[in-house]
Motif scaffolding. Structure first.
Motif, PDB file in Angstrom:
ATOM      1  N   LYS A 484       3.693  52.341  32.565  1.00  7.50           N
ATOM      2  CA  LYS A 484       3.503  50.957  32.980  1.00  7.50           C
ATOM      3  C   LYS A 484       4.809  50.175  32.852  1.00  7.50           C
ATOM      4  CE  LYS A 484       0.830  46.805  31.925  1.00  7.50           C
ATOM      5  NZ  LYS A 484      -0.198  46.206  31.069  1.00  7.50           N
ATOM      6  N   THR A 485       5.530  50.370  31.768  1.00  9.38           N
ATOM      7  CA  THR A 485       6.794  49.686  31.555  1.00  9.38           C
ATOM      8  C   THR A 485       7.841  50.152  32.558  1.00  9.38           C
ATOM      9  OG1 THR A 485       6.266  49.612  29.204  1.00  9.38           O
ATOM     10  CG2 THR A 485       8.532  49.138  29.819  1.00  9.38           C
ATOM     11  N   ILE A 486       7.884  51.451  32.797  1.00 13.18           N
ATOM     12  CA  ILE A 486       8.860  51.992  33.743  1.00 13.18           C
ATOM     13  C   ILE A 486       8.605  51.457  35.146  1.00 13.18           C
ATOM     14  CG2 ILE A 486       9.647  54.115  34.848  1.00 13.18           C
ATOM     15  CD1 ILE A 486       9.148  55.550  32.198  1.00 13.18           C
ATOM     16  N   GLU A 487       7.336  51.443  35.567  1.00 14.23           N
ATOM     17  CA  GLU A 487       7.016  50.938  36.902  1.00 14.23           C
ATOM     18  C   GLU A 487       7.393  49.471  37.049  1.00 14.23           C
ATOM     19  OE1 GLU A 487       2.907  51.764  37.413  1.00 14.23           O
ATOM     20  OE2 GLU A 487       3.210  53.919  37.805  1.00 14.23           O
ATOM     21  N   ALA A 488       7.152  48.680  35.995  1.00  9.92           N
ATOM     22  CA  ALA A 488       7.527  47.264  36.043  1.00  9.92           C
ATOM     23  C   ALA A 488       9.038  47.109  36.167  1.00  9.92           C
ATOM     24  CB  ALA A 488       7.016  46.551  34.802  1.00  9.92           C
ATOM     25  N   PHE A 489       9.787  47.904  35.404  1.00  8.27           N
ATOM     26  CA  PHE A 489      11.249  47.844  35.465  1.00  8.27           C
ATOM     27  C   PHE A 489      11.758  48.259  36.846  1.00  8.27           C
ATOM     28  CE2 PHE A 489      15.444  49.825  34.894  1.00  8.27           C
ATOM     29  CZ  PHE A 489      16.132  48.774  34.319  1.00  8.27           C
ATOM     30  N   ARG A 491      10.283  47.869  39.606  1.00  2.61           N
ATOM     31  CA  ARG A 491       9.985  46.841  40.613  1.00  2.61           C
ATOM     32  C   ARG A 491      11.040  45.738  40.647  1.00  2.61           C
ATOM     33  NH1 ARG A 491       4.377  47.673  39.118  1.00  2.61           N
ATOM     34  NH2 ARG A 491       4.525  46.016  37.549  1.00  2.61           N
ATOM     35  N   LEU A 492      11.817  45.610  39.586  1.00  2.00           N
ATOM     36  CA  LEU A 492      12.862  44.587  39.578  1.00  2.00           C
ATOM     37  C   LEU A 492      13.938  44.929  40.618  1.00  2.00           C
ATOM     38  CD1 LEU A 492      13.459  44.072  35.737  1.00  2.00           C
ATOM     39  CD2 LEU A 492      12.480  42.399  37.320  1.00  2.00           C
ATOM     40  N   SER A 498      14.756  35.378  35.716  1.00  2.00           N
ATOM     41  CA  SER A 498      13.652  35.430  34.762  1.00  2.00           C
ATOM     42  C   SER A 498      12.309  35.361  35.468  1.00  2.00           C
ATOM     43  CB  SER A 498      13.783  34.301  33.745  1.00  2.00           C
ATOM     44  OG  SER A 498      13.778  33.047  34.389  1.00  2.00           O
ATOM     45  N   GLU A 499      12.262  34.676  36.623  1.00  2.00           N
ATOM     46  CA  GLU A 499      11.017  34.614  37.384  1.00  2.00           C
ATOM     47  C   GLU A 499      10.618  36.006  37.885  1.00  2.00           C
ATOM     48  OE1 GLU A 499       8.945  32.096  37.829  1.00  2.00           O
ATOM     49  OE2 GLU A 499      10.218  30.953  36.451  1.00  2.00           O
ATOM     50  N   ASP A 500      11.623  36.793  38.285  1.00  2.00           N
ATOM     51  CA  ASP A 500      11.339  38.173  38.711  1.00  2.00           C
ATOM     52  C   ASP A 500      10.788  39.001  37.553  1.00  2.00           C
ATOM     53  OD1 ASP A 500      12.277  37.796  41.366  1.00  2.00           O
ATOM     54  OD2 ASP A 500      14.343  37.984  40.644  1.00  2.00           O
ATOM     55  N   VAL A 501      11.350  38.798  36.367  1.00  2.00           N
ATOM     56  CA  VAL A 501      10.861  39.524  35.193  1.00  2.00           C
ATOM     57  C   VAL A 501       9.413  39.154  34.913  1.00  2.00           C
ATOM     58  CG1 VAL A 501      11.158  39.843  32.703  1.00  2.00           C
ATOM     59  CG2 VAL A 501      13.165  39.720  34.193  1.00  2.00           C
ATOM     60  N   ASN A 524      20.537  48.038  26.762  1.00  2.00           N
ATOM     61  CA  ASN A 524      21.597  48.294  27.742  1.00  2.00           C
ATOM     62  C   ASN A 524      21.045  48.682  29.106  1.00  2.00           C
ATOM     63  OD1 ASN A 524      24.340  48.388  28.454  1.00  2.00           O
ATOM     64  ND2 ASN A 524      24.417  50.620  28.195  1.00  2.00           N
ATOM     65  N   LEU A 525      19.856  48.176  29.418  1.00  2.00           N
ATOM     66  CA  LEU A 525      19.252  48.430  30.730  1.00  2.00           C
ATOM     67  C   LEU A 525      19.643  47.364  31.746  1.00  2.00           C
ATOM     68  CD1 LEU A 525      15.720  49.470  29.452  1.00  2.00           C
ATOM     69  CD2 LEU A 525      17.410  50.997  30.487  1.00  2.00           C
ATOM     70  N   ILE A 526      19.891  46.124  31.277  1.00  2.00           N
ATOM     71  CA  ILE A 526      20.321  45.033  32.162  1.00  2.00           C
ATOM     72  C   ILE A 526      21.456  44.275  31.479  1.00  2.00           C
ATOM     73  CG2 ILE A 526      17.991  44.806  33.112  1.00  2.00           C
ATOM     74  CD1 ILE A 526      17.710  42.224  31.458  1.00  2.00           C
ATOM     75  N   GLN A 527      22.128  43.464  32.261  1.00  2.00           N
ATOM     76  CA  GLN A 527      23.183  42.604  31.723  1.00  2.00           C
ATOM     77  C   GLN A 527      23.227  41.302  32.504  1.00  2.00           C
ATOM     78  OE1 GLN A 527      26.855  44.719  32.236  1.00  2.00           O
ATOM     79  NE2 GLN A 527      26.590  44.982  34.438  1.00  2.00           N
TER      80      GLN A 527
END
Length: 550
Positions: A484-489, A491-492, A498-501, A524-527
């Motif tokens: 579930k977490t991977i699929e959400a990530f 989709r970004l 922050s609205e996309d998150v 270290n997945l986003i910056q």
């Protein structure tokens, strides 16, 4: 409620929609919550008056597991149950097959003397265990890592109800282990004399030197230091090479060995029981003076008789994953069903004499056994059973059959050597020689392998199925939470706000969004890549770093 199974509780709780809402809203750590609840339950054990959980919880349990609460909490009885009628019939059939082999292997008739036909399998395995221990100086090569020399190893449990006729094993021990008993007497006398001298010498007198002797028989109540020291000392020079001789333990009460191994003399020998089957390496590094700092390989054969309840204590769901079950040879003794033993009209001394005579011959056997044809047949047998397991998609059968071929070869080897004794010659103090195995030898090896596999499935099949069911269930739980977490990530977009998150992770509050972004940055997945102004407020823009989320 679920007998302390925290993983099952967590799985059931997380499957509820209202719990998922809490997880999404405040990133709830369900595992920690379950852990805390379990601690509270443990403290209040016995205070619950109702024997069952609420109706709603029972429905949740059934929805998540496919089983009712009563089915889950019912005490498993795989190893304690009485023999099924099918296995009783199998024992009778195996007894008939053993009887049919007696003309080719006459010693089987002496081994099974006074027993009923359905007790023959147990007698065959007990005798085989003692005989292969006598042949401790022999080796063979197996299809798995054929470059290594294998030894004849056995771990036998004869399982039957009280007064079901297990005493036959004592008769076989006294006859077949006679050479080891005789050899041990020299070493035991020397050790007892040394200890007597140690007691009688004055404090200022020179202490005697402890003799290095060979003692191979050890009762269940043997200290680790004594057992390991004797195992390390039991060495002979065979064909110019040092060879460790097998230790041997025989006990008529498996329940006794299970009791003493909980502490004191037997503690830590469970690891030795595991490593004995393949002579694996072990070691000790204790500070007391009696324990020598050393590494060693485990050479130890053991035979116990006991009840189904004792077996249940020895192997159960909690320790099944250790691998002990597939190393054990567990052979059942059926209930006597109100039948008296046949009254013998005369005393047969000749069969006992023959058994003891063979024991002293096998005790001087040495060299590599010429059993390559049998190894090839066992490889094909295993391949056929593995194909069956694959067709049935049975991980349990795959696990249980993997070591059956070792059992088939180890237990048949002494009988095959005796059958081909005409090809064996004397070399100094030892007997050795090569022989050609045939279809009759394979019949015996195949029968033993079939018996082993069937008894493995009888005693441990349910545990093996549960082991893999639990493993698959635990894996599916982990995958479900992670996916579930991977699929959400995923989709970004590559660049996002922050609205996309909030949208992709389906979060309901700004604080949850902020926490999620901080976690992604720390992992270290986003910056943060830019800032922009929206409605007079400065906001951040983020980008993916290219690191894959696991």
């Amino acid at each position: 409620m679920l007998d302390g199974d925290k993983q099952l509780v967590q799985h059931i709780v997380e499957s509820q929609p209202w719990v998922q809402e809490i997880i999404d809203e405040r990133d709830e750590n369900v595992g920690q919550t379950v852990e805390s609840a379990a601690d509270c339950v443990a403290k209040k054990e016995g205070e619950r008056t109702s024997p069952y959980p609420s109706k709603a919880m029972q429905e949740a349990i059934k929805e998540a597991t496919g089983k009712t609460y009563q089915e889950i909490t019912k005490a498993p009885t795989a190893a304690v149950s009485l023999l099924s009628s099918d296995l009783n019939g199998q024992l009778e059939m195996w007894g008939e097959q053993i009887e049919a082999l007696m003309p080719e292997f006459p010693i089987l008739r002496d081994i099974c003397k006074g027993l009923k036909r359905n007790q023959y399998p147990a007698a065959l395995f007990v005798a085989g265990a003692f005989e292969m221990t006598l042949m401790t100086r022999c080796t063979y090569r197996f299809y798995h890592r054929p470059e290594e020399f294998r030894r004849l190893n056995s771990s036998v449990l004869i399982i039957g109800d009280p007064a079901s006729g297990k005493s036959f094993a004592t008769r076989l021990f006294k006859l077949l282990a006679a050479p080891i008993v005789a050899a041990d007497k020299v070493g035991k006398d020397a050790i007892n004399a040394y200890r007597e001298q140690m007691r009688t010498k004055g404090a200022n007198k020179e202490k005697p030197k402890k003799p290095k002797v060979v003692v191979r028989l050890h009762p269940a109540r043997t200290s680790n230091a004594q057992f390991i020291q004797d195992m390390v000392n039991a060495v002979e020079i065979v064909d110019g090479e040092e060879m460790h001789l097998h230790m041997l333990t025989f006990d008529t009460e498996l329940d006794n060995t299970v009791t003493v191994q909980k502490g004191g003399s037997w503690i830590d020998k469970q690891s030795l029981e595991l490593k004995a089957f393949h002579n694996e390496e072990d070691g000790q590094a204790y500070s007391n003076m009696d324990s020598i700092l050393q590494d060693f390989n485990v050479y130890w054969n053991y035979v116990y008789t006991g009840t189904p309840i004792a077996l249940r204590k020895k192997v159960n769901e909690q320790n099944f994953g250790s691998g002990l079950a597939t190393r054990l040879t567990c052979i059942p003794l059926p209930s006597t069903r109100f039948k008296m033993l046949e009254r013998e009209s005369y005393v047969d001394y000749e069969s006992d004499a023959r058994l003891k005579e063979w024991a002293f011959k096998l005790d001087r056997m040495k060299g590599e056994l010429s059993v390559q044809k049998l190894v090839d047949e066992l490889y094909d047998w295993t391949a056929r059973r593995m194909a069956d397991a694959e067709e049935n998609e049975s991980d349990a059968d795959e696990m249980l059959l993997k070591r059956c071929a070792y059992h088939g070869l180890n237990f048949s080897a002494p009988f095959i050597v005796m059958r081909h004794w005409a090809d064996i010659h004397q070399d100094g103090n030892y007997w050795c020689g090569t022989f050609e195995t045939d279809e009759v030898d394979w019949k015996l090896a195949e029968l033993i392998t079939n018996i082993q596999f069937a008894c493995q499935r009888h005693y441990f099949g349910a545990m093996a199925e549960k082991y893999f069911d639990d493993k698959d269930r635990d894996a599916s739980v982990n995958v479900q939470r992670r996916q579930k977490t991977i699929e959400a990530f995923n989709r970004l977009p590559e660049e996002f706000t922050s609205e996309d998150v909030k949208r992709c992770f389906q979060l309901n509050s700004e604080s949850a969004v902020k926490m999620r972004i901080n976690r992604l940055i720390k992992d270290n997945l986003i910056q943060k890549i830019d800032e922009y102004v929206s409605n007079g407020t400065t906001k951040s823009k983020y980008g993916k770093t290219g690191v894959v989320m696991l």
